[in-house]
Enzyme design. Structure first.
Site, PDB file in Angstrom:
ATOM      1  N   CYS A  72       3.176  44.948  47.556  1.00 51.79           N
ATOM      2  CA  CYS A  72       3.844  43.853  48.254  1.00 51.79           C
ATOM      3  C   CYS A  72       3.089  42.553  48.027  1.00 51.79           C
ATOM      4  O   CYS A  72       1.873  42.495  48.203  1.00 51.79           O
ATOM      5  CB  CYS A  72       3.900  44.168  49.747  1.00 51.79           C
ATOM      6  SG  CYS A  72       4.604  42.836  50.733  1.00 51.79           S
ATOM      7  N   CYS A  75       1.500  41.440  51.550  1.00 55.51           N
ATOM      8  CA  CYS A  75       0.369  42.078  52.242  1.00 55.51           C
ATOM      9  C   CYS A  75      -0.364  43.092  51.375  1.00 55.51           C
ATOM     10  O   CYS A  75      -1.278  43.755  51.862  1.00 55.51           O
ATOM     11  CB  CYS A  75       0.848  42.743  53.528  1.00 55.51           C
ATOM     12  SG  CYS A  75       1.806  44.245  53.247  1.00 55.51           S
ATOM     13  N   CYS A 121       9.145  45.584  53.034  1.00 57.87           N
ATOM     14  CA  CYS A 121       7.819  46.177  53.211  1.00 57.87           C
ATOM     15  C   CYS A 121       7.648  46.601  54.670  1.00 57.87           C
ATOM     16  O   CYS A 121       7.898  45.815  55.576  1.00 57.87           O
ATOM     17  CB  CYS A 121       6.758  45.140  52.833  1.00 57.87           C
ATOM     18  SG  CYS A 121       5.077  45.635  53.274  1.00 57.87           S
ATOM     19  N   CYS A 124       4.582  44.268  56.468  1.00 60.12           N
ATOM     20  CA  CYS A 124       4.704  42.846  56.814  1.00 60.12           C
ATOM     21  C   CYS A 124       6.158  42.398  56.976  1.00 60.12           C
ATOM     22  O   CYS A 124       6.408  41.254  57.335  1.00 60.12           O
ATOM     23  CB  CYS A 124       3.998  41.977  55.772  1.00 60.12           C
ATOM     24  SG  CYS A 124       4.862  41.846  54.199  1.00 60.12           S
ATOM     25  N   CYS A 144      16.736  47.870  43.889  1.00 64.36           N
ATOM     26  CA  CYS A 144      16.866  46.647  43.096  1.00 64.36           C
ATOM     27  C   CYS A 144      15.968  45.601  43.759  1.00 64.36           C
ATOM     28  O   CYS A 144      16.281  45.092  44.832  1.00 64.36           O
ATOM     29  CB  CYS A 144      18.336  46.224  43.121  1.00 64.36           C
ATOM     30  SG  CYS A 144      18.687  44.802  42.101  1.00 64.36           S
TER      31      CYS A 144
HETATM   32 ZN   LIG Z   1       4.096  43.616  52.829  1.00 59.83          ZN
END
Ligand SMILES: [Zn+2]
Length: 158
Positions: A72, A75, A121, A124, A144
């Site tokens: 991510c 984070c 995610c 976060c 996607c």
């Molecule tokens: Zn994240």
């Protein structure tokens, strides 16, 4: 503690397209919009925090073929593995499953007159993209994902 006045102020401050989950503040990693903007920069902020979609075929991660982990950008939580990446031809990095069962959360997205499953995610709340059911075996799923939502960490060669 939320007063009626501050709650109304909060609602008024959320742009039309902002995802409710991102505003809910229920994620382990959380920053104010200003802090996110500073950390991510304008383009990644628009995707991760406001659910914008990057233009197709613009991400260098489309062509990323090395072995490694996609984390991510918000984070650094590992979200996808190169082992599950495939060439979808859509212009966005595509995976047939997340790196594990807990990395990715989802919500129903009814914007643009479509019903889609939004994915983000789990640490976060950063928007990643959408998941569709027209992917390859064995899952039949197609995650996607916006390249702007990810950083690639190549596996260290031994
Ligand atoms: Zn994240």
């Amino acid at each position: 503690m939320t007063t009626r006045r501050s709650l109304l102020g909060l609602i008024a401050a959320i742009p039309f397209a902002a995802p409710a989950f991102a505003a809910a503040g229920r994620f382990a990693v959380s920053y104010t919009p200003d802090e996110w903007r500073r950390r991510l920069g304008k383009d990644a902020y628009a995707v991760l925090r406001e659910e914008a979609t990057e233009r197709p075929f613009t991400s260098p991660l489309n062509k990323e073929k090395r072995i490694g982990t996609f984390v991510c950008r918000g984070c650094a939580l590992p979200l996808f593995s190169s082992a599950h990446k495939f060439e979808s031809g859509t212009g966005w990095p595509s995976f047939w499953q997340p790196i594990n069962k807990t990395a990715i959360g989802s919500t129903v997205d009814k914007s643009y007159f479509m019903v889609r499953t939004e994915v983000h995610c789990s640490r976060c709340g950063g928007h990643q993209g959408h998941v569709f059911d027209d992917g390859p075996k064995p899952t039949g799923l197609r995650y996607c994902i916006n390249g702007l939502s990810l950083n690639f960490v190549p596996e260290k060669s031994a």
